[in-house]
Design a protein around this motif. Structure first.
Motif, PDB file in Angstrom:
ATOM      1  N   ARG A   1      25.933  38.122  32.230  1.00 33.36           N
ATOM      2  CA  ARG A   1      24.863  37.864  33.196  1.00 33.36           C
ATOM      3  C   ARG A   1      24.957  36.481  33.816  1.00 33.36           C
ATOM      4  O   ARG A   1      24.638  36.301  34.995  1.00 33.36           O
TER       5      ARG A   1
ATOM      6  N   ARG B   1      27.297  36.557  36.699  1.00 34.40           N
ATOM      7  CA  ARG B   1      26.681  37.230  37.851  1.00 34.40           C
ATOM      8  C   ARG B   1      25.673  36.315  38.532  1.00 34.40           C
ATOM      9  O   ARG B   1      25.621  36.221  39.764  1.00 34.40           O
ATOM     10  N   TRP B   2      24.848  35.643  37.734  1.00 35.44           N
ATOM     11  CA  TRP B   2      23.806  34.788  38.308  1.00 35.44           C
ATOM     12  C   TRP B   2      24.406  33.588  39.034  1.00 35.44           C
ATOM     13  O   TRP B   2      23.830  33.099  40.009  1.00 35.44           O
TER      14      TRP B   2
ATOM     15  N   SER C   1      21.433  46.644  38.706  1.00 31.27           N
ATOM     16  CA  SER C   1      20.408  46.951  37.698  1.00 31.27           C
ATOM     17  C   SER C   1      19.851  45.678  37.067  1.00 31.27           C
ATOM     18  O   SER C   1      18.812  45.709  36.408  1.00 31.27           O
ATOM     19  N   ASP C   2      20.529  44.568  37.288  1.00 34.27           N
ATOM     20  CA  ASP C   2      20.142  43.268  36.736  1.00 34.27           C
ATOM     21  C   ASP C   2      18.936  42.724  37.504  1.00 34.27           C
ATOM     22  O   ASP C   2      19.046  42.296  38.650  1.00 34.27           O
ATOM     23  N   LYS C   3      17.775  42.721  36.856  1.00 38.52           N
ATOM     24  CA  LYS C   3      16.541  42.285  37.520  1.00 38.52           C
ATOM     25  C   LYS C   3      16.613  40.825  37.955  1.00 38.52           C
ATOM     26  O   LYS C   3      16.152  40.470  39.050  1.00 38.52           O
ATOM     27  N   GLU C   4      17.167  39.971  37.113  1.00 35.14           N
ATOM     28  CA  GLU C   4      17.244  38.549  37.456  1.00 35.14           C
ATOM     29  C   GLU C   4      18.151  38.325  38.660  1.00 35.14           C
ATOM     30  O   GLU C   4      17.874  37.471  39.511  1.00 35.14           O
ATOM     31  N   LEU C   5      19.218  39.092  38.758  1.00 37.75           N
ATOM     32  CA  LEU C   5      20.113  38.966  39.905  1.00 37.75           C
ATOM     33  C   LEU C   5      19.376  39.340  41.186  1.00 37.75           C
ATOM     34  O   LEU C   5      19.494  38.656  42.211  1.00 37.75           O
TER      35      LEU C   5
ATOM     36  N   ASP D   1      25.991  38.706  26.138  1.00 40.76           N
ATOM     37  CA  ASP D   1      24.923  39.435  26.809  1.00 40.76           C
ATOM     38  C   ASP D   1      25.495  40.228  27.946  1.00 40.76           C
ATOM     39  O   ASP D   1      26.663  40.170  28.251  1.00 40.76           O
ATOM     40  N   SER D   2      24.610  40.963  28.580  1.00 41.10           N
ATOM     41  CA  SER D   2      25.054  41.775  29.705  1.00 41.10           C
ATOM     42  C   SER D   2      24.011  41.749  30.783  1.00 41.10           C
ATOM     43  O   SER D   2      22.934  41.235  30.592  1.00 41.10           O
TER      44      SER D   2
END
Length: 299
Positions: free
Chosen positions: A106, A109-110, A130-134, A298-299
């Protein structure tokens, strides 16, 4: 912004052709010094990209002048901090950013979300992740296209919609989110400095206390609305007014006679610059905590 060079282009930093690179040897510290040296030839940087030391590889990954041939394999590096450095590098190609925005980690990605080299194609992938924070980081982006902003107004996550509501410059998006059924989203709108006087008046009458309190802390409100809010049924709202940097002094003076002593005392004791204002902060940039995130998978 730096520009990635391919092998065969002149190395502007060393003043020599990239094929005339230095032999690599010595200790890890010596190789790190070489990776940090702005005069190191491009071919040497490519060799250092496969160095056994992750610190050396990370240093290469962070260089804005690193050639594409050096950065490309580093997008698959087994060390996530190396991949994260590539994700932050403004010279990273769109193809490599596209790979990294789908990374299993993650934090990688962020990191892509804060890269100024991102274009609409990258942001579109982020909007569908699907990553909410992204998606939340995307919602705070100033470069967000109207189509993607409109898409995020229907995001399944109230947090994403709230972050969009707080940071968007799009008047249509503000109007849409003003009618959101979730209070935290309307609270985000209340903190957005780009709302109109009419929208602020509507927010001042919002049935949820947190929305009204957020409004008076964050933005200037018409005097007629403030006068009504002086008699708000919620102590929380009146206390927010008493301690807000954006409430006029004559309105605050009215609160010195409030029936709740905590509110009255706060109004009497208020000093400008006391740090109680709730101004909108700059969009988040995803930086991994140096200690907490270092050992987690993490993912």
């Amino acid at each position: 912004m730096g520009k990635q060079q391919d092998v065969g282009e002149p190395d502007r930093h060393s003043g020599s052709d990239t094929t005339a690179h230095r032999p690599i040897g010595g200790s890890a510290d010596e190789r790190l010094t070489l990776a940090q040296d702005p005069t190191t030839p491009q071919m040497t940087l490519i060799d250092l990209a496969s160095d056994p030391s992750p610190v050396v590889r990370k240093t290469v990954a962070a260089r804005a002048d690193a050639p594409a041939q050096a950065l490309r394999p580093l997008t698959r590096d087994h060390d996530r901090q190396v991949r994260e450095a590539v994700a932050r590098n403004p010279s990273t190609s769109l193809a490599n950013l596209m790979r990294l925005v789908k990374d299993a980690d993650r934090w990688v990605r962020w990191a892509v979300a804060g890269n100024p080299a991102c274009d609409e194609s990258i942001r579109r992938v982020m909007s569908e992740a699907s990553d909410k924070e992204l998606r939340g980081l995307l919602a705070e982006s100033r470069e967000l296209e109207p189509e993607l902003a409109a898409k995020l107004t229907d995001d399944v996550s109230p947090e994403v919609r709230e972050r969009l509501a707080t940071h968007t410059h799009d008047s249509d998006v503000i109007t849409t989110l003003l009618a959101d059924r979730t209070a935290r989203v309307r609270k985000g709108v209340a903190r957005n400095p780009r709302t109109t006087a009419e929208q602020r008046s509507a927010l001042a009458a919002d049935p949820v206390v947190d929305v009204r309190a957020a409004l008076v802390r964050a933005v200037e409100v018409d005097e007629a609305d403030l006068v009504r809010l002086v008699d708000d049924r919620s102590v929380q709202v009146r206390l927010a007014m008493a301690t807000s940097e954006v409430v006029p002094s004559h309105i605050r003076q009215m609160l010195t006679r409030d029936s709740d002593e905590m509110v009255a005392s706060a109004a009497r004791d208020f000093r400008p610059g006391s740090g109680t204002s709730s101004a909108v902060r700059a969009p988040r940039i995803a930086h991994r905590p140096s200690a907490a995130g270092a050992g987690r998978r993490d993912s």
